[in-house]
Scaffold this active site. Structure first.
Site, PDB file in Angstrom:
ATOM      1  N   HIS A   1       0.835  -1.202   0.000  1.00 34.17           N
ATOM      2  CA  HIS A   1       0.000   0.000   0.000  1.00 34.17           C
ATOM      3  C   HIS A   1       0.871   1.254   0.000  1.00 34.17           C
ATOM      4  O   HIS A   1       0.604   2.212  -0.730  1.00 34.17           O
ATOM      5  CB  HIS A   1      -0.899   0.049   1.245  1.00 34.17           C
ATOM      6  CG  HIS A   1      -1.937  -1.002   1.304  1.00 34.17           C
ATOM      7  ND1 HIS A   1      -2.102  -1.794   2.420  1.00 34.17           N
ATOM      8  CD2 HIS A   1      -2.885  -1.400   0.418  1.00 34.17           C
ATOM      9  CE1 HIS A   1      -3.112  -2.618   2.218  1.00 34.17           C
ATOM     10  NE2 HIS A   1      -3.602  -2.414   1.001  1.00 34.17           N
TER      11      HIS A   1
ATOM     12  N   LYS B   1     -17.168  -6.015   6.582  1.00 30.65           N
ATOM     13  CA  LYS B   1     -16.016  -6.884   6.824  1.00 30.65           C
ATOM     14  C   LYS B   1     -15.718  -6.956   8.309  1.00 30.65           C
ATOM     15  O   LYS B   1     -15.913  -5.992   9.033  1.00 30.65           O
ATOM     16  CB  LYS B   1     -14.761  -6.324   6.140  1.00 30.65           C
ATOM     17  CG  LYS B   1     -14.729  -6.458   4.650  1.00 30.65           C
ATOM     18  CD  LYS B   1     -13.389  -5.980   4.137  1.00 30.65           C
ATOM     19  CE  LYS B   1     -13.222  -6.192   2.662  1.00 30.65           C
ATOM     20  NZ  LYS B   1     -11.900  -5.742   2.193  1.00 30.65           N
TER      21      LYS B   1
ATOM     22  N   ARG C   1      -2.163  -5.872  -8.594  1.00 34.20           N
ATOM     23  CA  ARG C   1      -1.042  -6.753  -8.279  1.00 34.20           C
ATOM     24  C   ARG C   1      -0.872  -7.834  -9.313  1.00 34.20           C
ATOM     25  O   ARG C   1       0.221  -8.355  -9.503  1.00 34.20           O
ATOM     26  CB  ARG C   1      -1.257  -7.400  -6.905  1.00 34.20           C
ATOM     27  CG  ARG C   1      -1.221  -6.408  -5.758  1.00 34.20           C
ATOM     28  CD  ARG C   1      -1.624  -7.086  -4.487  1.00 34.20           C
ATOM     29  NE  ARG C   1      -3.005  -7.562  -4.642  1.00 34.20           N
ATOM     30  CZ  ARG C   1      -3.783  -7.934  -3.660  1.00 34.20           C
ATOM     31  NH1 ARG C   1      -3.338  -7.923  -2.434  1.00 34.20           N
ATOM     32  NH2 ARG C   1      -5.012  -8.339  -3.882  1.00 34.20           N
TER      33      ARG C   1
ATOM     34  N   SER D   1      -3.295  -7.347   2.720  1.00 33.04           N
ATOM     35  CA  SER D   1      -3.558  -7.255   4.158  1.00 33.04           C
ATOM     36  C   SER D   1      -4.039  -8.593   4.706  1.00 33.04           C
ATOM     37  O   SER D   1      -3.670  -8.986   5.813  1.00 33.04           O
ATOM     38  CB  SER D   1      -4.603  -6.169   4.442  1.00 33.04           C
ATOM     39  OG  SER D   1      -4.101  -4.907   4.138  1.00 33.04           O
TER      40      SER D   1
END
Length: 175
Positions: A20, A44, A93, A131
């Site tokens: 990040h 979440k 990514r 994460s």
């Protein structure tokens, strides 16, 4: 200042990783100001509370004066426009990220045509970091000090119930 190029980089950041941070530093090279928009994320179950995620991000990014860390709730497009942003920054990514991010960018364009999305790719060292993986590795006793900044490491290890020395023990390396 309406002449400034303002971008919003949204996410949950639970916790903020070196990936990040790399994306944010790249965004800072392109835009005058960047808001790291930390999602409240009611949908979440996060490891860190919103206040903790905000504090960790601010500590990790303290050397970037053009970055502001703010919470948001609801549609990120509405938040970005309310802040005066012209662009949202999203990270890619891998190819699998592209499919999801392309759909998201298309829907965001539908909701707010004046708001563009810019995709950035991280340095190769950070392409596999998420994460979710950092939390899992830390919880299972793996080595995470190369995945998060020093400002994040101790709070992460404390949160998962590990002493910092545990991160360096021989059996603590992730495979």
């Amino acid at each position: 200042m309406p002449d400034q190029r303002l971008a919003v980089f949204p996410g949950t950041f639970d916790p903020i990783t070196l990936g990040h941070e790399d994306m944010l530093r790249r965004a800072c090279a392109l835009f005058d100001r960047v808001i790291l928009a930390v999602a409240i994320a009611h949908h979440k179950k996060t490891l860190f509370t919103l206040d903790e995620r905000l504090a960790l991000a601010r500590a990790a990014l303290a050397d970037l004066p053009q970055v502001q860390v703010l919470p948001f709730e609801g549609l990120v497009t509405e938040f970005a426009v309310a802040q005066g942003a012209q662009v949202m920054v999203r990270g890619l990514r891998s190819g699998s990220d592209f499919d999801y991010e392309f759909q998201l960018a298309d829907m965001n364009r539908h909701l707010r045509p004046e708001l563009d999305t810019v995709f950035l790719t991280p340095d190769a060292r950070w392409q596999s970091i998420s994460s979710t993986l950092v939390r899992e590795i830390a919880t299972l006793g793996g080595k995470v000090q190369d995945l998060v900044s020093a400002a994040v490491l101790a709070p992460l290890l404390a949160k998962v119930g590990r002493a910092q020395q545990g991160a360096h023990s021989p059996g603590a390396q992730a495979s």
